[in-house]
Design a protein around this motif. Structure first.
Motif, PDB file in Angstrom:
ATOM      1  N   ALA A 191     -16.181  22.347 -92.285  1.00  0.00           N
ATOM      2  CA  ALA A 191     -17.087  21.554 -93.131  1.00  0.00           C
ATOM      3  C   ALA A 191     -16.290  20.516 -93.917  1.00  0.00           C
ATOM      4  O   ALA A 191     -16.285  20.503 -95.143  1.00  0.00           O
ATOM      5  CB  ALA A 191     -17.854  22.471 -94.066  1.00  0.00           C
ATOM      6  N   ASN A 216     -22.585  19.123 -91.651  1.00  0.00           N
ATOM      7  CA  ASN A 216     -22.129  20.153 -92.580  1.00  0.00           C
ATOM      8  C   ASN A 216     -23.257  20.519 -93.534  1.00  0.00           C
ATOM      9  O   ASN A 216     -23.818  19.646 -94.190  1.00  0.00           O
ATOM     10  CB  ASN A 216     -20.944  19.663 -93.407  1.00  0.00           C
ATOM     11  CG  ASN A 216     -19.745  19.277 -92.560  1.00  0.00           C
ATOM     12  OD1 ASN A 216     -19.647  19.649 -91.395  1.00  0.00           O
ATOM     13  ND2 ASN A 216     -18.836  18.535 -93.139  1.00  0.00           N
ATOM     14  N   TYR A 217     -23.577  21.812 -93.617  1.00  0.00           N
ATOM     15  CA  TYR A 217     -24.563  22.215 -94.615  1.00  0.00           C
ATOM     16  C   TYR A 217     -23.863  22.806 -95.841  1.00  0.00           C
ATOM     17  O   TYR A 217     -24.467  23.004 -96.890  1.00  0.00           O
ATOM     18  CB  TYR A 217     -25.562  23.214 -94.024  1.00  0.00           C
ATOM     19  CG  TYR A 217     -25.174  24.668 -94.111  1.00  0.00           C
ATOM     20  CD1 TYR A 217     -25.479  25.428 -95.236  1.00  0.00           C
ATOM     21  CD2 TYR A 217     -24.501  25.286 -93.067  1.00  0.00           C
ATOM     22  CE1 TYR A 217     -25.115  26.761 -95.319  1.00  0.00           C
ATOM     23  CE2 TYR A 217     -24.147  26.620 -93.139  1.00  0.00           C
ATOM     24  CZ  TYR A 217     -24.447  27.355 -94.268  1.00  0.00           C
ATOM     25  OH  TYR A 217     -24.088  28.680 -94.347  1.00  0.00           O
ATOM     26  N   ASN A 218     -22.562  23.015 -95.724  1.00  0.00           N
ATOM     27  CA  ASN A 218     -21.755  23.528 -96.824  1.00  0.00           C
ATOM     28  C   ASN A 218     -20.494  22.664 -96.924  1.00  0.00           C
ATOM     29  O   ASN A 218     -20.302  21.754 -96.119  1.00  0.00           O
ATOM     30  CB  ASN A 218     -21.398  24.996 -96.564  1.00  0.00           C
ATOM     31  CG  ASN A 218     -20.895  25.711 -97.804  1.00  0.00           C
ATOM     32  OD1 ASN A 218     -21.018  25.211 -98.923  1.00  0.00           O
ATOM     33  ND2 ASN A 218     -20.316  26.870 -97.620  1.00  0.00           N
ATOM     34  N   GLY A 219     -19.635  22.938 -97.873  1.00  0.00           N
ATOM     35  CA  GLY A 219     -18.396  22.159 -97.980  1.00  0.00           C
ATOM     36  C   GLY A 219     -18.690  20.708 -98.292  1.00  0.00           C
ATOM     37  O   GLY A 219     -19.308  20.396 -99.313  1.00  0.00           O
ATOM     38  N   VAL A 221     -20.990  18.583 -97.830  1.00  0.00           N
ATOM     39  CA  VAL A 221     -22.393  18.663 -97.400  1.00  0.00           C
ATOM     40  C   VAL A 221     -22.915  17.306 -96.952  1.00  0.00           C
ATOM     41  O   VAL A 221     -22.721  16.290 -97.626  1.00  0.00           O
ATOM     42  CB  VAL A 221     -23.271  19.209 -98.540  1.00  0.00           C
ATOM     43  CG1 VAL A 221     -24.734  19.286 -98.101  1.00  0.00           C
ATOM     44  CG2 VAL A 221     -22.787  20.581 -98.983  1.00  0.00           C
ATOM     45  N   ASP A 236     -20.317  26.927 -91.302  1.00  0.00           N
ATOM     46  CA  ASP A 236     -20.731  25.960 -92.314  1.00  0.00           C
ATOM     47  C   ASP A 236     -21.316  24.693 -91.686  1.00  0.00           C
ATOM     48  O   ASP A 236     -21.578  23.719 -92.385  1.00  0.00           O
ATOM     49  CB  ASP A 236     -19.534  25.557 -93.189  1.00  0.00           C
ATOM     50  CG  ASP A 236     -19.102  26.679 -94.111  1.00  0.00           C
ATOM     51  OD1 ASP A 236     -19.972  27.445 -94.569  1.00  0.00           O
ATOM     52  OD2 ASP A 236     -17.892  26.797 -94.370  1.00  0.00           O
ATOM     53  N   TYR A 269     -22.610  21.083-103.468  1.00  0.00           N
ATOM     54  CA  TYR A 269     -22.041  22.426-103.449  1.00  0.00           C
ATOM     55  C   TYR A 269     -23.022  23.465-104.000  1.00  0.00           C
ATOM     56  O   TYR A 269     -23.090  24.588-103.512  1.00  0.00           O
ATOM     57  CB  TYR A 269     -20.750  22.455-104.270  1.00  0.00           C
ATOM     58  CG  TYR A 269     -20.045  23.791-104.200  1.00  0.00           C
ATOM     59  CD1 TYR A 269     -19.273  24.122-103.090  1.00  0.00           C
ATOM     60  CD2 TYR A 269     -20.157  24.705-105.233  1.00  0.00           C
ATOM     61  CE1 TYR A 269     -18.631  25.357-103.007  1.00  0.00           C
ATOM     62  CE2 TYR A 269     -19.515  25.940-105.167  1.00  0.00           C
ATOM     63  CZ  TYR A 269     -18.754  26.254-104.061  1.00  0.00           C
ATOM     64  OH  TYR A 269     -18.127  27.466-103.988  1.00  0.00           O
ATOM     65  N   LYS A 272     -27.130  23.756-101.038  1.00  0.00           N
ATOM     66  CA  LYS A 272     -26.737  23.598 -99.643  1.00  0.00           C
ATOM     67  C   LYS A 272     -27.856  22.973 -98.824  1.00  0.00           C
ATOM     68  O   LYS A 272     -29.046  23.155 -99.095  1.00  0.00           O
ATOM     69  CB  LYS A 272     -26.384  24.958 -99.025  1.00  0.00           C
ATOM     70  CG  LYS A 272     -25.522  25.860 -99.894  1.00  0.00           C
ATOM     71  CD  LYS A 272     -24.160  25.301-100.133  1.00  0.00           C
ATOM     72  CE  LYS A 272     -23.291  26.309-100.878  1.00  0.00           C
ATOM     73  NZ  LYS A 272     -22.030  25.721-101.350  1.00  0.00           N
ATOM     74  N   TRP A 273     -27.455  22.262 -97.768  1.00  0.00           N
ATOM     75  CA  TRP A 273     -28.432  21.699 -96.840  1.00  0.00           C
ATOM     76  C   TRP A 273     -28.618  22.707 -95.712  1.00  0.00           C
ATOM     77  O   TRP A 273     -28.128  22.523 -94.615  1.00  0.00           O
ATOM     78  CB  TRP A 273     -27.946  20.357 -96.315  1.00  0.00           C
ATOM     79  CG  TRP A 273     -29.042  19.476 -95.777  1.00  0.00           C
ATOM     80  CD1 TRP A 273     -30.363  19.756 -95.706  1.00  0.00           C
ATOM     81  CD2 TRP A 273     -28.887  18.157 -95.238  1.00  0.00           C
ATOM     82  NE1 TRP A 273     -31.060  18.701 -95.158  1.00  0.00           N
ATOM     83  CE2 TRP A 273     -30.170  17.707 -94.864  1.00  0.00           C
ATOM     84  CE3 TRP A 273     -27.785  17.328 -95.044  1.00  0.00           C
ATOM     85  CZ2 TRP A 273     -30.367  16.457 -94.289  1.00  0.00           C
ATOM     86  CZ3 TRP A 273     -28.004  16.087 -94.481  1.00  0.00           C
ATOM     87  CH2 TRP A 273     -29.269  15.652 -94.109  1.00  0.00           C
ATOM     88  N   THR A 274     -29.313  23.788 -96.008  1.00  0.00           N
ATOM     89  CA  THR A 274     -29.492  24.866 -95.043  1.00  0.00           C
ATOM     90  C   THR A 274     -30.279  24.380 -93.833  1.00  0.00           C
ATOM     91  O   THR A 274     -30.927  23.334 -93.870  1.00  0.00           O
ATOM     92  CB  THR A 274     -30.231  26.042 -95.681  1.00  0.00           C
ATOM     93  OG1 THR A 274     -31.537  25.598 -96.091  1.00  0.00           O
ATOM     94  CG2 THR A 274     -29.471  26.577 -96.891  1.00  0.00           C
TER      95      THR A 274
END
Length: 311
Positions: A191, A216-219, A221, A236, A269, A272-274
């Motif tokens: 990510a 990236n949905y995490n890190g 984002v 991620d 952070y 999150k963009w799940t």
């Protein structure tokens, strides 16, 4: 040695872009305006020459003390500098390769700083390597060129809204611990915001098929990339493939990525963009008379841009 041992460090002219007269990017009379950004060699605009104010000299390094702290670039053309930007003038003769090496060496210290801890007072005293590695002068730097001379400025008459779930089949990345990684030839995506998301290369029998977009949905984002090679996506990262009613290629993907990344500000952070949120996210795209996305236009538009022939 310290930065001040190699360079004369001086504060720039501290201009505000809003007070300058902006010019077209293609206007050769325009002067590059360098700001505290980490992209595009620090250049954010071209502006008209200011009466009585000489630009900073070409061949110097620009270094951001605030904003994207320690973003350092070799400026090959005269330029005006914005706020909190320092100009580093070599104290001795240096090749372009060596200057670029020092840019990277200074940037490597960026982790020590942030928005609340800038580099105004400490830039001169940052410690750099005592010598330049031999390989620095042996590397050949080939400037990027393009054969595209005409830019398509045609306007799209209609843009429509589409849920991302309507456009893509979603797959979730898979966790792989450091202990289970074996060095190899398959791209491993983390990510991160650079290097097309590739963090390292691993050996694996399992991988995701290419010709897709990863987000990236995490890190970092919302960072999105087109993948043209087989890869392993970390947990991620979400993997997006075109649904059956359209076919993805690298040009259409570049258009879509730009639109997708415009949603980055909505997430971070702490939010999150799940995958569930990503599927429901609405993006606007050029559309045909029947309401379908105009993928033909998207491809033609990207192909018309300078340097698109280097994708």
């Amino acid at each position: 040695m310290k930065v001040s041992d190699l360079f004369d460090v001086k504060y720039g002219v501290n201009l505000e872009l809003s007070s300058c007269e902006k010019m077209d990017w293609k206007d050769e009379k325009g002067i590059n305006f360098v700001a505290r950004t980490s992209i595009n060699n620090g250049v954010v605009a071209k502006v008209a020459k200011i009466e009585g104010l000489e630009p900073q000299a070409a061949g110097t390094l620009s270094c951001a003390a605030g904003g994207s702290v320690l973003s350092t670039f070799l400026q090959t053309r005269p330029y005006y500098s914005g706020r909190d930007l320092y100009v580093l003038t070599p104290k001795r003769e240096m090749s372009m390769n060596e200057k670029l090496y020092w840019c990277m060496a200074i940037k490597a210290n960026a982790y020590r700083f942030n928005y609340g801890r800038q580099a105004n007072k400490t830039l001169k005293n940052i410690i750099l390597p005592d010598t330049v590695p031999i390989w620095v002068e042996t590397i050949k730097i080939k400037p990027v060129s393009t054969h595209i001379t005409k830019f398509d400025k045609a306007n799209v008459t209609s843009w429509s809204s589409y849920k991302m779930d309507f456009l893509f089949r979603f797959a979730k990345g898979k966790r792989l611990t450091k202990a289970d990684m074996i060095p190899g030839s398959i791209n491993y995506l983390g990510a991160i915001s650079e290097n097309n998301g590739v963090r390292e290369k691993i050996e694996t029998d399992f991988y995701w098929e290419p010709n897709c977009i990863t987000i990236n949905y995490n890190g970092s984002v919302g960072e999105a990339f087109y993948q043209s090679m087989p890869f392993w996506a970390s947990d991620d990262v979400n993997v997006l493939y075109a649904k059956d009613f359209w076919k993805m290629n690298k040009y259409i993907a570049m258009f879509l990525i730009t639109v997708i990344k415009a949603n980055k500000y909505r997430f971070g952070y702490g939010r999150k963009w799940t995958m569930e949120k990503m599927k429901e996210t609405v993006i606007r795209l050029p559309s045909r008379a029947d309401g379908a996305p105009d993928f033909i236009y998207m491809e033609k538009y990207i192909k018309s841009l300078p340097y698109s022939d280097r994708i």
